[in-house]
Design an enzyme around this catalytic site. Structure first.
Site, PDB file in Angstrom:
ATOM      1  N   SER A 152       0.851  -1.195   0.000  1.00  0.00           N
ATOM      2  CA  SER A 152       0.000   0.000   0.000  1.00  0.00           C
ATOM      3  C   SER A 152       0.887   1.245   0.000  1.00  0.00           C
ATOM      4  O   SER A 152       2.019   1.197   0.508  1.00  0.00           O
ATOM      5  CB  SER A 152      -0.850  -0.003   1.269  1.00  0.00           C
ATOM      6  OG  SER A 152      -1.422   1.272   1.486  1.00  0.00           O
ATOM      7  N   TYR A 164      -0.953  -0.828  10.135  1.00  0.00           N
ATOM      8  CA  TYR A 164      -1.116  -1.110   8.704  1.00  0.00           C
ATOM      9  C   TYR A 164       0.158  -0.735   7.937  1.00  0.00           C
ATOM     10  O   TYR A 164       0.644  -1.498   7.095  1.00  0.00           O
ATOM     11  CB  TYR A 164      -2.329  -0.327   8.205  1.00  0.00           C
ATOM     12  CG  TYR A 164      -2.740  -0.567   6.774  1.00  0.00           C
ATOM     13  CD1 TYR A 164      -3.326  -1.768   6.377  1.00  0.00           C
ATOM     14  CD2 TYR A 164      -2.579   0.433   5.811  1.00  0.00           C
ATOM     15  CE1 TYR A 164      -3.738  -1.966   5.061  1.00  0.00           C
ATOM     16  CE2 TYR A 164      -2.989   0.246   4.505  1.00  0.00           C
ATOM     17  CZ  TYR A 164      -3.564  -0.960   4.125  1.00  0.00           C
ATOM     18  OH  TYR A 164      -3.963  -1.146   2.828  1.00  0.00           O
ATOM     19  N   LYS A 168       2.447  -3.260   5.853  1.00  0.00           N
ATOM     20  CA  LYS A 168       2.594  -3.093   4.403  1.00  0.00           C
ATOM     21  C   LYS A 168       4.056  -2.839   4.014  1.00  0.00           C
ATOM     22  O   LYS A 168       4.476  -3.227   2.923  1.00  0.00           O
ATOM     23  CB  LYS A 168       1.691  -1.961   3.908  1.00  0.00           C
ATOM     24  CG  LYS A 168       0.184  -2.308   3.955  1.00  0.00           C
ATOM     25  CD  LYS A 168      -0.140  -3.580   3.186  1.00  0.00           C
ATOM     26  CE  LYS A 168      -1.601  -3.706   2.812  1.00  0.00           C
ATOM     27  NZ  LYS A 168      -1.919  -5.025   2.216  1.00  0.00           N
TER      28      LYS A 168
END
Ligand SMILES: NC(=O)c1ccc[n+]([C@@H]2O[C@H](COP(=O)([O-])OP(=O)(O)OC[C@H]3O[C@@H](n4cnc5c(N)ncnc54)[C@H](O)[C@@H]3O)[C@@H](O)[C@H]2O)c1
Length: 304
Positions: A152, A164, A168
């Site tokens: 991402s 996150y 990622k």
């Protein structure tokens, strides 16, 4: 329907919805038989529902393709193994593993609970490991295979997403390492950074504010259209035999745009025979490595 992947078998985690559904449909449209894995969880990872995976399987079959559902949770090694088993039991082989399943639990770092950290790392980063490891035992034997990691833009850093962003960014290191482990067996591993409008990117507050501005007659710039199925052509290409020369790379794709990232490189270096002292660094770094740096977070007012 094309036939670039005729005879191949793909597994796509989290392909009951969103961008993953687009990957599954596109892989099937190029002739691959597809294992549609989805645990059918809510955006935060809670609950379970078999229907999303089953619906995508029905869609692929209706279009004349081959598909089998798998409802395992990718957070366990058994989950990863069960996805590979579904491929072997249903279609006799596995050629492509797409690690797409994902959840979000956004919090500022000072409010991030241990369980929110663990849950996001478990789905994204451990999920990549559980499925890739299981696939690589097959790929090593057959001396071929394709692994796709899904990262991402948040890997570069995003406020409220330490869990996150950490996962990622970890996926990028993971995929580069898998490329080096598996290249000698005729396997490639690459990462894609997608962008699309899905429940993951939906922002009801911003959308309501936008609608209110339009209702007031204000001029509002049109939103770029980012369809979830538009990431898939690049993913399908990376899964073909034609892309055997692309390994350990980070690519991006969204509606009408494709790109490749530069690998991380040292920007500047200074060398010295003995080691540096802190005094020397305090004198040198502002004039060399970090010359002209401005702390951008929070953003600074532009200079008059
Ligand atoms: N939407 C974007 O713009 C965007 C941007 C960058 C990266 N991504 C990544 O792309 C991937 C797909 O995102 P999306 O926007 O389609 O999200 P989505 O929520 O629409 O789809 C994710 C799917 O993964 C499934 N899933 C979640 N946890 C699972 C688990 N433990 N086991 C099995 N299945 C599980 C969910 O049930 C869901 O169907 C994610 O990895 C996401 O982080 C999306």
């Amino acid at each position: 329907m094309g036939n670039r992947l005729a005879g191949k078998v793909a597994a796509v985690t989290g392909s009951g919805r969103g961008i993953g559904r687009g990957y599954a449909l596109a892989l099937a449209a190029e002739g691959a038989a597809v294992v549609v894995n989805d645990a059918g969880v809510a955006l935060d990872g809670s609950g379970s529902d078999q229907r999303p995976a089953d619906q995508v399987v029905a869609e692929i079959k209706k279009a004349g393709g081959k598909a089998a559902a798998n409802h395992a949770n990718v957070t366990t090694m058994a989950g990863g193994e069960s996805i590979v088993k579904t491929a072997l039991d249903s279609f006799g082989r596995l050629d492509i593993m797409v690690n797409n399943a994902g959840i979000l639990r956004d919090r500022m770092v000072f409010n991030m609970a241990e369980e929110d950290w663990d849950a996001v790392i478990a789905v994204h980063l451990k999920g990549h490991f559980s499925c890739t490891k299981a696939a690589c035992t097959v790929f090593r034997q057959q001396r071929s295979g394709r692994i796709i990691g899904i990262s991402s833009p948040a890997a570069m850093g995003n406020a409220g997403q330490t869990n996150y962003a950490g996962a990622k960014a970890g996926i990028l290191g993971f995929i580069r390492a898998v490329a080096r482990d598996m290249g000698r067996y005729g396997v490639t591993a690459n990462a894609i950074i997608p962008l699309a409008t899905t429940r993951m990117t939906a922002n009801p507050e911003m959308e309501a504010a936008r609608a209110a501005r339009i209702a007031r007659g204000e001029k509002v710039a049109p939103q770029p259209e980012r369809r979830p199925e538009d990431v898939a052509p690049m993913l399908v290409y990376l899964c073909t035999d034609e892309a055997a020369n692309v390994n350990g790379q980070i690519l991006t794709a969204f509606t009408g745009m494709i790109g490749i990232y530069e690998q991380e490189v040292l920007m500047k270096t200074l060398r010295k025979k003995d080691n540096w002292t802190v005094d020397e660094l305090a004198r040198l770094v502002p004039k060399t490595l970090c010359e002209g740096f401005v702390n951008q977070w929070p953003p600074q007012a532009p200079k008059q």
